[in-house]
Design a protein around this motif. Structure first.
Motif, short mmCIF file in Angstrom:
data_model
loop_
_atom_site.label_atom_id
_atom_site.label_comp_id
_atom_site.label_asym_id
_atom_site.label_seq_id
_atom_site.Cartn_x
_atom_site.Cartn_y
_atom_site.Cartn_z
N ALA A 197 44.82 46.55 75.69
CA ALA A 197 45.92 45.85 75.02
C ALA A 197 46.74 45.09 76.05
N LEU A 198 47.39 44.02 75.61
CA LEU A 198 48.08 43.12 76.54
C LEU A 198 49.06 43.86 77.45
N ARG A 199 49.84 44.77 76.88
CA ARG A 199 50.84 45.47 77.69
C ARG A 199 50.17 46.30 78.78
N ALA A 200 49.09 47.01 78.41
CA ALA A 200 48.37 47.82 79.39
C ALA A 200 47.66 46.95 80.41
N HIS A 201 47.13 45.83 79.94
CA HIS A 201 46.45 44.88 80.83
C HIS A 201 47.41 44.38 81.90
N ARG A 202 48.59 43.93 81.46
CA ARG A 202 49.58 43.41 82.39
C ARG A 202 50.05 44.49 83.37
N ALA A 203 50.35 45.68 82.83
CA ALA A 203 50.83 46.77 83.69
C ALA A 203 49.77 47.17 84.71
N GLY A 204 48.52 47.20 84.29
CA GLY A 204 47.44 47.55 85.22
C GLY A 204 47.31 46.55 86.35
N LEU A 205 47.41 45.26 86.03
CA LEU A 205 47.30 44.23 87.06
C LEU A 205 48.54 44.18 87.94
N GLN A 206 49.69 44.56 87.41
CA GLN A 206 50.88 44.67 88.25
C GLN A 206 50.71 45.78 89.28
N GLU A 207 50.07 46.86 88.88
CA GLU A 207 49.76 47.94 89.83
C GLU A 207 48.81 47.45 90.90
N VAL A 208 47.82 46.66 90.51
CA VAL A 208 46.88 46.08 91.48
C VAL A 208 47.64 45.21 92.47
N ARG A 209 48.54 44.37 91.96
CA ARG A 209 49.31 43.48 92.83
C ARG A 209 50.15 44.28 93.83
N GLU A 210 50.82 45.32 93.35
CA GLU A 210 51.67 46.11 94.24
C GLU A 210 50.84 46.84 95.29
N ALA A 211 49.70 47.40 94.90
CA ALA A 211 48.83 48.06 95.87
C ALA A 211 48.33 47.05 96.89
N SER A 212 48.03 45.84 96.45
CA SER A 212 47.55 44.79 97.35
C SER A 212 48.63 44.36 98.34
N ARG A 213 49.88 44.37 97.90
CA ARG A 213 50.98 44.06 98.81
C ARG A 213 51.09 45.11 99.92
N VAL A 214 50.92 46.37 99.54
CA VAL A 214 50.96 47.45 100.53
C VAL A 214 49.86 47.24 101.56
N LEU A 215 48.66 46.95 101.07
CA LEU A 215 47.53 46.72 101.97
C LEU A 215 47.78 45.53 102.88
N ALA A 216 48.20 44.40 102.32
CA ALA A 216 48.41 43.20 103.11
C ALA A 216 49.46 43.42 104.18
N SER A 217 50.54 44.11 103.82
CA SER A 217 51.60 44.40 104.79
C SER A 217 51.07 45.23 105.95
N GLY A 218 50.28 46.25 105.63
CA GLY A 218 49.72 47.11 106.67
C GLY A 218 48.75 46.39 107.58
N ILE A 219 47.90 45.57 107.00
CA ILE A 219 46.92 44.82 107.80
C ILE A 219 47.63 43.82 108.72
N LEU A 220 48.57 43.07 108.18
CA LEU A 220 49.24 42.05 108.98
C LEU A 220 50.10 42.66 110.07
N ALA A 221 50.64 43.85 109.81
CA ALA A 221 51.40 44.53 110.84
C ALA A 221 50.50 45.02 111.96
N ALA A 222 49.28 45.43 111.62
CA ALA A 222 48.36 45.99 112.61
C ALA A 222 47.65 44.93 113.43
N ILE A 223 47.40 43.78 112.81
CA ILE A 223 46.66 42.71 113.50
C ILE A 223 47.65 41.65 113.94
N GLY A 224 47.90 41.58 115.22
CA GLY A 224 48.87 40.63 115.77
C GLY A 224 48.39 39.20 115.64
N GLU A 225 49.35 38.30 115.78
CA GLU A 225 48.99 36.87 115.69
C GLU A 225 48.23 36.45 116.93
#
Length: 201
Positions: free
Chosen positions: A173-201
């Motif tokens: 259902a739309l509400r569950a679909h949106r909520a599930g993808l919001q969880e994916v987005r938030e988990a992806s932010r955690v991952l991206a933050s960790g990777i970029l912090a670990a790998i210097g420019e």
């Protein structure tokens, strides 16, 4: 080009495009987009467009121009053995996709993790790696040495018994679909933050 990261789900219409889009937004925000190649694919993709709900969810992660470009150039893509072999890090939505990759490209197994598995294996502040391939090696060395990811804030819609799986919500259902993808987005932010912090420019 170094630092090739590939996100994979079943159809490459919702979960993996949200993962990839969130990573692209993080790289743009850090001014490091030229150092990376971010892509996504599906184990059973049929060449469709980006899911409209995924577009809405990504609007909270990407600026309007970046999102428009991402949406307009997106086509759901089946993963190819060559792409898997060239990727420095492969992140999947579930263990099922992780297993499918191991069958298609055995050499990529040590560089392939579920998204939540990779988050669970991330270390704290102060860890560093010269590039994404070295970072994947660090994660692989930790595999089996830590418990399963617990990330309770991301578990609201879980259908799998494994805490490392992100269930497919495309036909929910739309509400569950949106909520599930919001969880994916938030988990992806955690991952991206960790990777970029670990790998210097």
């Amino acid at each position: 080009m170094g630092n090739r990261i590939l996100f994979v789900c079943h159809a490459n219409e919702c979960r993996s495009p949200v993962m990839a889009g969130t990573m692209i937004a993080a790289l743009e925000g850090a001014g490091r987009q030229d150092e990376w190649r971010v892509s996504s694919g599906g184990t059973d993709s049929r060449g469709g467009p980006l899911c409209p709900v995924a577009i809405d969810v990504l609007a909270d992660a990407m600026d309007a121009a970046l999102l428009a470009d991402y949406r307009d150039h997106f086509v759901s893509t089946a993963i190819a053995e060559r792409t898997l072999e060239r990727a420095d890090l492969v992140l999947t939505a579930t263990r099922e996709e992780r297993a499918a990759i191991a069958l298609r490209a055995p050499a990529a197994r040590s560089r392939t993790f579920t998204l939540r598995e990779a988050i669970g294996l991330m270390a704290g502040d102060g860890e560093s790696a010269v590039d994404l391939a070295a970072y994947a090696d660090i994660l692989h060395e930790r595999r089996g040495l830590t418990g399963a990811a617990s990330h309770r804030r991301f578990l609201a819609l879980r259908k799998s018994n494994d805490p490392n799986d992100i269930p497919d919500v495309h036909h929910a259902a739309l509400r569950a679909h949106r909520a599930g993808l919001q969880e994916v987005r938030e988990a992806s932010r955690v991952l991206a933050s960790g990777i970029l912090a670990a790998i210097g420019e």
